[in-house]
Design an enzyme around this catalytic site. Sequence first.
Site, PDB file in Angstrom:
ATOM      1  N   ARG A 223       0.788  -1.276   0.095  1.00  0.00           N
ATOM      2  CA  ARG A 223       0.028  -0.065   0.147  1.00  0.00           C
ATOM      3  C   ARG A 223       0.941   1.339   0.117  1.00  0.00           C
ATOM      4  O   ARG A 223       1.748   1.316   0.985  1.00  0.00           O
ATOM      5  CB  ARG A 223      -0.884  -0.011   1.119  1.00  0.00           C
ATOM      6  CG  ARG A 223      -1.589   1.296   1.527  1.00  0.00           C
ATOM      7  CD  ARG A 223      -2.825   1.214   2.531  1.00  0.00           C
ATOM      8  NE  ARG A 223      -3.284   2.527   2.603  1.00  0.00           N
ATOM      9  CZ  ARG A 223      -3.068   3.332   3.772  1.00  0.00           C
ATOM     10  NH1 ARG A 223      -2.677   2.957   4.669  1.00  0.00           N
ATOM     11  NH2 ARG A 223      -3.734   4.645   3.589  1.00  0.00           N
TER      12      ARG A 223
ATOM     13  N   HIS B  91      -3.041  10.872   0.819  1.00  0.00           N
ATOM     14  CA  HIS B  91      -2.325  10.625   2.164  1.00  0.00           C
ATOM     15  C   HIS B  91      -1.730  12.033   2.777  1.00  0.00           C
ATOM     16  O   HIS B  91      -0.453  11.979   2.894  1.00  0.00           O
ATOM     17  CB  HIS B  91      -1.331   9.383   2.152  1.00  0.00           C
ATOM     18  CG  HIS B  91      -0.954   8.965   3.618  1.00  0.00           C
ATOM     19  ND1 HIS B  91      -1.213   7.418   3.777  1.00  0.00           N
ATOM     20  CD2 HIS B  91      -0.529   9.509   4.583  1.00  0.00           C
ATOM     21  CE1 HIS B  91      -0.807   7.253   5.030  1.00  0.00           C
ATOM     22  NE2 HIS B  91      -0.426   8.510   5.567  1.00  0.00           N
TER      23      HIS B  91
ATOM     24  N   GLU C 125      -7.172   8.259   6.638  1.00  0.00           N
ATOM     25  CA  GLU C 125      -7.499   8.777   7.795  1.00  0.00           C
ATOM     26  C   GLU C 125      -7.901  10.368   7.951  1.00  0.00           C
ATOM     27  O   GLU C 125      -7.174  11.286   8.250  1.00  0.00           O
ATOM     28  CB  GLU C 125      -6.193   8.966   8.699  1.00  0.00           C
ATOM     29  CG  GLU C 125      -5.516   7.383   9.028  1.00  0.00           C
ATOM     30  CD  GLU C 125      -4.313   7.349  10.182  1.00  0.00           C
ATOM     31  OE1 GLU C 125      -3.950   8.503  10.601  1.00  0.00           O
ATOM     32  OE2 GLU C 125      -4.116   6.280  10.572  1.00  0.00           O
TER      33      GLU C 125
ATOM     34  N   ASN D 277      -7.014   1.545   9.653  1.00  0.00           N
ATOM     35  CA  ASN D 277      -5.829   2.006  10.479  1.00  0.00           C
ATOM     36  C   ASN D 277      -5.939   1.722  11.667  1.00  0.00           C
ATOM     37  O   ASN D 277      -6.589   2.439  12.498  1.00  0.00           O
ATOM     38  CB  ASN D 277      -5.070   3.224   9.967  1.00  0.00           C
ATOM     39  CG  ASN D 277      -4.602   3.440   8.709  1.00  0.00           C
ATOM     40  OD1 ASN D 277      -4.814   2.359   7.846  1.00  0.00           O
ATOM     41  ND2 ASN D 277      -4.308   4.465   8.107  1.00  0.00           N
TER      42      ASN D 277
ATOM     43  N   TYR E 203      -4.171   1.105  15.764  1.00  0.00           N
ATOM     44  CA  TYR E 203      -2.862   1.016  16.470  1.00  0.00           C
ATOM     45  C   TYR E 203      -3.170   0.799  17.874  1.00  0.00           C
ATOM     46  O   TYR E 203      -2.166   0.142  18.393  1.00  0.00           O
ATOM     47  CB  TYR E 203      -1.870   2.322  16.285  1.00  0.00           C
ATOM     48  CG  TYR E 203      -1.491   2.579  14.926  1.00  0.00           C
ATOM     49  CD1 TYR E 203      -2.011   3.124  13.864  1.00  0.00           C
ATOM     50  CD2 TYR E 203      -0.219   2.135  14.650  1.00  0.00           C
ATOM     51  CE1 TYR E 203      -1.497   3.272  12.512  1.00  0.00           C
ATOM     52  CE2 TYR E 203       0.405   2.399  13.767  1.00  0.00           C
ATOM     53  CZ  TYR E 203      -0.043   2.973  12.424  1.00  0.00           C
ATOM     54  OH  TYR E 203       0.358   3.122  11.227  1.00  0.00           O
TER      55      TYR E 203
ATOM     56  N   GLU F  60      -3.209  -0.262   8.089  1.00  0.00           N
ATOM     57  CA  GLU F  60      -2.016   0.035   8.654  1.00  0.00           C
ATOM     58  C   GLU F  60      -2.071  -0.536  10.002  1.00  0.00           C
ATOM     59  O   GLU F  60      -3.268  -0.722  10.812  1.00  0.00           O
ATOM     60  CB  GLU F  60      -1.855   1.594   9.077  1.00  0.00           C
ATOM     61  CG  GLU F  60      -1.452   2.171   7.873  1.00  0.00           C
ATOM     62  CD  GLU F  60      -0.946   3.819   8.224  1.00  0.00           C
ATOM     63  OE1 GLU F  60      -0.676   4.123   9.305  1.00  0.00           O
ATOM     64  OE2 GLU F  60      -1.278   4.582   7.310  1.00  0.00           O
TER      65      GLU F  60
END
Length: 507
Positions: free
Chosen positions: A97, A142, A187, A329, A331, A399
């Site tokens: 990606r 992005h 995002e 994404n 985390y 991600e």
Amino acid sequence: MKLLVILSLLVVACHGLSVKQQRSFPSDFLFGCATASYQVEGAWNEDGKGESIWDYLTHNNPGAVQDQSNADITADSYHNYKRDVEMMRELGLDAYRFSLSWSRILPTGFANEVNPKGIEYYNNFIDEMLKYGITPMVTLYHWDLPQKLQELGGLANPLFADWYEDYARVVFENFGDRVKHWITFNEPREICYEGYGFDNKAPLLNSSAVGTYLCAKHLVLAHANAYHAYNNDFKPTQGGVCGITVSINWFGPLTDSAEDEFAAEIARQAEWGLYTEPIFSTEGGFPKEFSERVAEKSAQQGYLWSRLPAFTEEEKARALGASDFLGVNHYTSRLISATEYKSTGAVPSLVDDEDIGIYVPEDWPVAQSPWLVMAPDSIYNALTHLHKKYNSPVIYITENGWSIGPGRDLIDDDRITYYRAALESVLDTLDAGVNLKGYMAWSLMDNFEWLEGYTARFGLYAVDFEDPARTRTPRKSAFVYKHIIKNRYIDHEYEPETMTMTIDEGN
Ligand code: NOJ
């Protein structure tokens, strides 16, 4: 008899263990890595590229970046793309990606002028990946908006949705014969809240009360424009899929009280529901309870309209269902309480609108980046929630990763612990029946971590930023990730025998 019982218990226990150890990833599950144009490409003004808002920020306000650095050269992938593809082959990646730099393709931001050198660079890169059977997954935006568009208001301008569609059409036309996985935005929360609402991302607008929400509306409409353009005019011949990537961390209740559960729901609505609800829900529009809250506060604060602008019925219908998959994404997690923050409403902001308390338990390990903590069952909690809430959408984890300190330390055991736990959580998620199709590790290599500069390193490969050749060296985590991809299961005991990387046959 007793012996027999003990023996059969042992057999069952061992079986349980081996089943757990051998839980494997489906053979068509896409394993990959992710990067983004501004963070890795460099060549900021080469071959006709225009200025982006990150070029502008780092050149005009270097003090905003922790180590006063910029990404003028960074990992120099513009000149090293063949080495990048070699690294993908070393790891045995199924997919990669990456994002396109809008101002490299359209230097003025508008489609009046297409930069042939920009098109050529991405053509070469895509072809190099395809030569080795690596699936490109391409993000159109992005965070590196052409500076010229920012000067016209950027995402706060309602015409942004049209400018974005023009750009998307140029991209689909040029690369859609070979690229079959499109991601419109990376995002939205970070674009809108951190960039327009706060001063943690370009353009550092710090307009939390109004800017965040204007940006959110126009971003959703721009996404819908690109999706429909693709669906109507490109998909019939090109046959790919088009989705959006949202940062979806988990926000769970601190206690099991109804108040904390409601506060956690408000957090989810404010942090990512603003961007998922208009597209993936059944009703469309911004999330209900949070919208009511902002409208109420806006009235109390003397605004003549809600600071969160509503969609017209037509806009609502256009955004609803406009995505083939949800990119996530993921985390980290936070625990939310209803009682902690007490809004005074005196200074309107998104945080004041949320009016919640946010907790991080002390025993959750913290990465180099202070916001990144390792929480149990984080992926499972977020993805099973999305699965139920949005009627089993196709999901890709676009991600997931862990930062360590600056330098080229090759032994990154903390990152290995994080990845193994995250991938166990992915297996739990698959076991729960979530329609999860792939996982992209952030990141293939060290790169410019926005306002953290080069102080936080996310790479499976370390990059020597002092060396003009920007040499890349695999870290221990690269070997562990490669082993998981190759064997399709997580061997918690695996240790690489050497730190020499090679390309396996067939890659
Ligand atoms: C999310 C962003 O998409 C990426 O650009 C960033 O580097 C990573 N998170 C790590 O913070």
